[in-house]
Design an enzyme around this catalytic site. Sequence first.
Site, PDB file in Angstrom:
ATOM      1  N   SER A   1       1.186  -0.890  -0.102  1.00 17.95           N
ATOM      2  CA  SER A   1       0.173   0.035  -0.073  1.00 17.95           C
ATOM      3  C   SER A   1       0.933   1.175  -0.021  1.00 17.95           C
ATOM      4  O   SER A   1       0.675   2.162  -0.515  1.00 17.95           O
ATOM      5  CB  SER A   1      -1.089   0.510   0.906  1.00 17.95           C
ATOM      6  OG  SER A   1      -1.944  -1.162   1.001  1.00 17.95           O
TER       7      SER A   1
ATOM      8  N   HIS B   1       0.678   4.403   4.369  1.00 16.93           N
ATOM      9  CA  HIS B   1       0.049   5.177   3.604  1.00 16.93           C
ATOM     10  C   HIS B   1       0.405   6.794   3.229  1.00 16.93           C
ATOM     11  O   HIS B   1       0.744   6.835   1.928  1.00 16.93           O
ATOM     12  CB  HIS B   1      -1.360   4.855   3.614  1.00 16.93           C
ATOM     13  CG  HIS B   1      -1.975   3.742   3.910  1.00 16.93           C
ATOM     14  ND1 HIS B   1      -3.149   3.335   3.308  1.00 16.93           N
ATOM     15  CD2 HIS B   1      -1.162   2.785   3.117  1.00 16.93           C
ATOM     16  CE1 HIS B   1      -3.283   1.839   3.697  1.00 16.93           C
ATOM     17  NE2 HIS B   1      -2.412   2.004   3.183  1.00 16.93           N
TER      18      HIS B   1
END
Length: 272
Positions: free
Chosen positions: A188, A239
């Site tokens: 991610s 992230h």
Amino acid sequence: MHILSLIICGDLKRASQFYMRDNLTWIVDPYCNRLIIFENQIADFYGMRKKLETFLGSISIEEEPEKSKKSISQLPYITIFLVAVNILIFIICTFTDDLLYNIGTFSASTFLEDKNYYRILVSIFLHWDIQHLASNMLVLYYLGEVVEKHFGRLAYTVIYLLSGICGNLLSIQHELHTEANIRSVGASGAIFGIMGALVVMVFIYKGRLRQISMGRLIFMITYSLYSGFIASDVNNAAHIGGLAGGLAIAALIWLGKTIIEKKYRNEGKHEN
């Protein structure tokens, strides 16, 4: 007699062999429907600049004619390779129980105390379950293909890997600040870095790149981060770190490329 030459080409490096020695040459990028005029080229040609820009601006990016057969050289090899590696490693994980997770998951303690530095990179190729893997690989393929095409394979690989590392570095800071013990894996952070690179690209192309607009991209990033904040099992620090890393790395790569191209153009201009 004055003759203006228009080169319709999405590859500026190839087009450079024509426009370097002729200041009456403009380039039309058919992939983004934009007119490219360098500083050593004539700024206008009997009012044609405004007419061409108006015409190109009226064409929808989505109306690009589909090619019957995609050239093998245009395939996103690095994206396909990254997806294949992630899938292969997940298959191996299903047959080895927790072996790879035990030696590959990332956390502040394994990095700082145990000094398992390799985990900062290995962890971005591990996924907890099939849903985790599938969601990441779908986004990686569709976004990665665009970034790989415009940045090139080497630069794209650098953006991907360094963004994943940046995500894990910010995850360390988050763990130390909150005193939490987080074991994280997944691509991610690297994928958010690809999103950051897309933001740079859309900005360079003045707000639109094929079917991707700045508004759509910002919405996707905002929604993805929001989903991470409300979920209890998502490392959103990774992230954010990956996104920031992708933005910075892509901007630096593009800036360096621009400086080199400008230097190359100036050298060609002096030769004239």
